[in-house]
Structure formats: C-alpha cells, structure tokens
Design a protein around this motif. Structure first.
Motif, short mmCIF file in Angstrom:
data_model
loop_
_atom_site.label_atom_id
_atom_site.label_comp_id
_atom_site.label_asym_id
_atom_site.label_seq_id
_atom_site.Cartn_x
_atom_site.Cartn_y
_atom_site.Cartn_z
N SER A 5 17.52 -58.85 -6.89
CA SER A 5 18.92 -59.07 -6.56
C SER A 5 19.66 -59.61 -7.78
O SER A 5 19.06 -60.11 -8.72
CB SER A 5 19.04 -60.06 -5.40
OG SER A 5 18.66 -61.37 -5.82
N ASP A 35 25.50 -64.25 -1.00
CA ASP A 35 25.63 -63.06 -0.15
C ASP A 35 26.87 -62.25 -0.53
O ASP A 35 26.83 -61.02 -0.60
CB ASP A 35 25.69 -63.43 1.33
CG ASP A 35 24.37 -64.01 1.83
OD1 ASP A 35 23.31 -63.66 1.26
OD2 ASP A 35 24.40 -64.80 2.78
N GLU A 38 26.16 -60.52 -3.85
CA GLU A 38 25.33 -59.33 -3.66
C GLU A 38 26.14 -58.19 -3.05
O GLU A 38 26.00 -57.04 -3.46
CB GLU A 38 24.13 -59.65 -2.75
CG GLU A 38 23.15 -60.62 -3.31
CD GLU A 38 22.52 -60.21 -4.63
OE1 GLU A 38 22.32 -59.00 -4.88
OE2 GLU A 38 22.23 -61.11 -5.44
N ALA A 39 27.00 -58.52 -2.07
CA ALA A 39 27.79 -57.49 -1.40
C ALA A 39 28.71 -56.76 -2.37
O ALA A 39 28.95 -55.55 -2.22
CB ALA A 39 28.60 -58.11 -0.27
N ASP A 42 26.38 -54.20 -4.05
CA ASP A 42 25.50 -53.42 -3.19
C ASP A 42 26.08 -52.02 -3.03
O ASP A 42 27.21 -51.86 -2.58
CB ASP A 42 25.37 -54.11 -1.83
CG ASP A 42 24.47 -53.34 -0.88
OD1 ASP A 42 23.73 -52.45 -1.32
OD2 ASP A 42 24.52 -53.65 0.33
N ASP A 43 25.30 -51.02 -3.38
CA ASP A 43 25.82 -49.65 -3.29
C ASP A 43 25.30 -48.91 -2.06
O ASP A 43 25.43 -47.70 -1.95
CB ASP A 43 25.51 -48.86 -4.56
CG ASP A 43 24.02 -48.73 -4.85
OD1 ASP A 43 23.21 -49.22 -4.04
OD2 ASP A 43 23.69 -48.14 -5.87
N ALA A 44 24.72 -49.62 -1.11
CA ALA A 44 24.16 -48.98 0.08
C ALA A 44 25.20 -48.19 0.86
O ALA A 44 24.91 -47.13 1.40
CB ALA A 44 23.51 -50.02 0.99
N ASP A 45 26.43 -48.70 0.91
CA ASP A 45 27.46 -47.99 1.67
C ASP A 45 28.47 -47.28 0.76
O ASP A 45 29.49 -46.79 1.21
CB ASP A 45 28.19 -48.94 2.62
CG ASP A 45 29.00 -50.00 1.90
OD1 ASP A 45 28.99 -50.03 0.66
OD2 ASP A 45 29.65 -50.80 2.59
N THR A 48 30.61 -50.06 -3.83
CA THR A 48 30.36 -51.04 -4.89
C THR A 48 31.58 -51.26 -5.75
O THR A 48 32.50 -50.45 -5.78
CB THR A 48 29.21 -50.59 -5.81
OG1 THR A 48 29.58 -49.35 -6.38
CG2 THR A 48 27.92 -50.48 -5.08
N ARG A 69 26.14 -54.27 -13.09
CA ARG A 69 25.18 -55.31 -12.72
C ARG A 69 24.58 -56.01 -13.93
O ARG A 69 23.53 -56.63 -13.85
CB ARG A 69 24.07 -54.74 -11.83
CG ARG A 69 24.57 -54.12 -10.55
CD ARG A 69 23.49 -53.43 -9.76
NE ARG A 69 22.36 -54.29 -9.45
CZ ARG A 69 22.14 -54.87 -8.28
NH1 ARG A 69 22.98 -54.69 -7.30
NH2 ARG A 69 21.08 -55.63 -8.10
#
Length: 80
Positions: A5, A35, A38-39, A42-45, A48, A69
């Motif tokens: 992370s 948190d 990180e959000a 975060d490229d999950a959705d 970013t 990053r």
C-alpha cells in the motif's frame, strides 16, 4: 497497513531515511487518514488520481505522493 500500500511504502521510506524501525514513528493515522490516502490512488474502480499530488508533513519531512504513486521526501529544515 497492508504491504504494497502507499501508506506502507511511505512509512518504510521515512523509517529508512531516519534510520529507525517503522514502529518508532508517529502512527500515520495521527497525521493523515490512511484509508483516504489509499482511496485516492486505488485504481480498482478506475477513479484514481489522474494527475496532481498529495503533500503533507510527517516526521520532519514534507511528503509528496504523485499520481504515479511515487513517494518523495524533503527534509524540513528549521532555522534557529
């Protein structure tokens, strides 16, 4: 903190610069919400941070994290 992370990388980098164990540092959550940090990266959705950066002070350093990053540290020098 999860290995891999941004928060983990940041704390390890600061500890290495200071020559101390990461556990000896001020808990990151006392300075910035890990948190939320990180959000932002975060490229999950697919949402970013595409450009720009986050900058804050931590443990005697100005910390800058860019949209790729990349964590950079600049020592804060106090005159006097």
């Amino acid at each position: 903190m999860v290995d891999g992370s941004i928060s983990y990388a940041l704390v390890r980098k600061v500890a290495a610069e200071k020559g101390v164990d990461p556990a000896a540092l001020t808990p990151l959550h006392e300075v910035i919400d890990p948190d939320a940090l990180e959000a932002m990266f975060d490229d999950a959705d697919g949402s970013t941070l595409r450009n720009g950066q986050v900058t804050f002070n931590y443990e005697g350093f100005t910390v800058e994290i860019d949209h790729e990053r990349s964590v950079s540290l600049t020592a804060i020098h106090h005159d006097g």
